[in-house]
Write a protein that holds these residues in place. Structure first.
Motif, PDB file in Angstrom:
ATOM      1  N   THR A  64       0.833  -1.204   0.000  1.00 45.99           N
ATOM      2  CA  THR A  64       0.000   0.000   0.000  1.00 45.99           C
ATOM      3  C   THR A  64       0.869   1.257   0.000  1.00 45.99           C
ATOM      4  O   THR A  64       1.801   1.386   0.793  1.00 45.99           O
ATOM      5  N   GLY A  65       0.567   2.170  -0.904  1.00 49.98           N
ATOM      6  CA  GLY A  65       1.275   3.445  -0.959  1.00 49.98           C
ATOM      7  C   GLY A  65       2.665   3.362  -1.555  1.00 49.98           C
ATOM      8  O   GLY A  65       3.425   4.320  -1.479  1.00 49.98           O
ATOM      9  N   VAL A  66       2.984   2.220  -2.136  1.00 43.39           N
ATOM     10  CA  VAL A  66       4.314   1.998  -2.702  1.00 43.39           C
ATOM     11  C   VAL A  66       4.177   1.702  -4.190  1.00 43.39           C
ATOM     12  O   VAL A  66       3.336   0.910  -4.593  1.00 43.39           O
ATOM     13  N   GLN A  67       4.999   2.340  -4.984  1.00 39.80           N
ATOM     14  CA  GLN A  67       5.018   2.068  -6.419  1.00 39.80           C
ATOM     15  C   GLN A  67       6.046   0.965  -6.678  1.00 39.80           C
ATOM     16  O   GLN A  67       7.226   1.103  -6.343  1.00 39.80           O
ATOM     17  N   VAL A  68       5.577  -0.143  -7.250  1.00 35.18           N
ATOM     18  CA  VAL A  68       6.457  -1.286  -7.518  1.00 35.18           C
ATOM     19  C   VAL A  68       7.167  -1.090  -8.854  1.00 35.18           C
ATOM     20  O   VAL A  68       6.548  -0.752  -9.859  1.00 35.18           O
ATOM     21  N   VAL A  69       8.478  -1.320  -8.824  1.00 35.02           N
ATOM     22  CA  VAL A  69       9.300  -1.286 -10.027  1.00 35.02           C
ATOM     23  C   VAL A  69       9.879  -2.695 -10.182  1.00 35.02           C
ATOM     24  O   VAL A  69      10.604  -3.161  -9.303  1.00 35.02           O
ATOM     25  N   GLU A  70       9.527  -3.365 -11.252  1.00 28.70           N
ATOM     26  CA  GLU A  70      10.046  -4.720 -11.483  1.00 28.70           C
ATOM     27  C   GLU A  70      11.363  -4.641 -12.239  1.00 28.70           C
ATOM     28  O   GLU A  70      11.462  -3.958 -13.255  1.00 28.70           O
TER      29      GLU A  70
END
Length: 192
Positions: A64-70
């Motif tokens: 939550t509230g975190v932008q995931v970068v793969e």
């Protein structure tokens, strides 16, 4: 100042033999505890780099509230996670603060002090040496895009190409969980 936080959690945990992001710690996962710390720091943007065990992390960690970068190249070292993530840093960001997803003992006050460092590079100076978190000013972003390997940020820090601010931090460098012995030390410290 607009500051982006980046939590590195893409490693394959080769030395540990299981996904260290998901190790139990304080009733949650190791990465959950680190992300909670990161959320408490008041970053304007919060990123987490995932790679190894990304699907398991998405299933078991509160993002939550975190932008995931793969990071598809996670096996080449954390430099690739940084170079991938810097491309999605908000254009308004004055700086990027780097946290390790397997180092839950970092204190929010130390993160905030390093985040406000006014030079191109900031690093915590603990009683036994330098350690994370690290801060990179916008002028360093082009170099971050070209990082390779596990020690790339330290090579950049020690390159002499940018001014470095060492921010005093109390105590020793917090434990970074890479091996089973590191994890056991972390748990033993919690029991004291």
């Amino acid at each position: 100042m607009f500051v982006t936080g980046l939590v590195l959690a893409a490693g394959a945990s080769v030395r540990l033999g299981e996904a260290k992001q998901l190790l139990p710690y304080r009733g949650r996962t190791l990465l959950d505890v680190t992300l909670e710390l990161a959320r408490s720091c008041g970053f304007d943007q919060l990123l987490v780099a995932l790679g190894g065990a990304a699907n398991l992390v998405r299933d078991r960690v509160d993002l939550t509230g975190v932008q995931v970068v793969e990071n598809p190249d996670f096996s080449t070292g954390c430099g690739s996670s940084i170079s991938t993530a810097v491309n999605v840093v908000d254009p308004r960001a004055d700086g990027l603060v780097l946290l390790l997803g397997d180092q839950p003992g970092v204190r929010a006050a130390d993160v905030r002090r390093v985040a406000s460092a006014a030079t191109a590079l900031g690093v915590c100076r603990y009683s036994d040496g330098l350690g994370h978190p690290l801060r990179f000013g916008r002028e360093v972003f082009p170099e971050l895009r070209g990082l390779h390997g596990d020690k790339a940020v330290w090579k950049l820090l020690h390159s002499g190409r940018y001014p470095v601010t060492q921010v005093p931090a109390d105590g020793p460098v917090p434990i970074d969980v890479d091996t089973r012995a590191d994890y056991e030390r972390l748990l033993a410290g919690e029991a004291q």
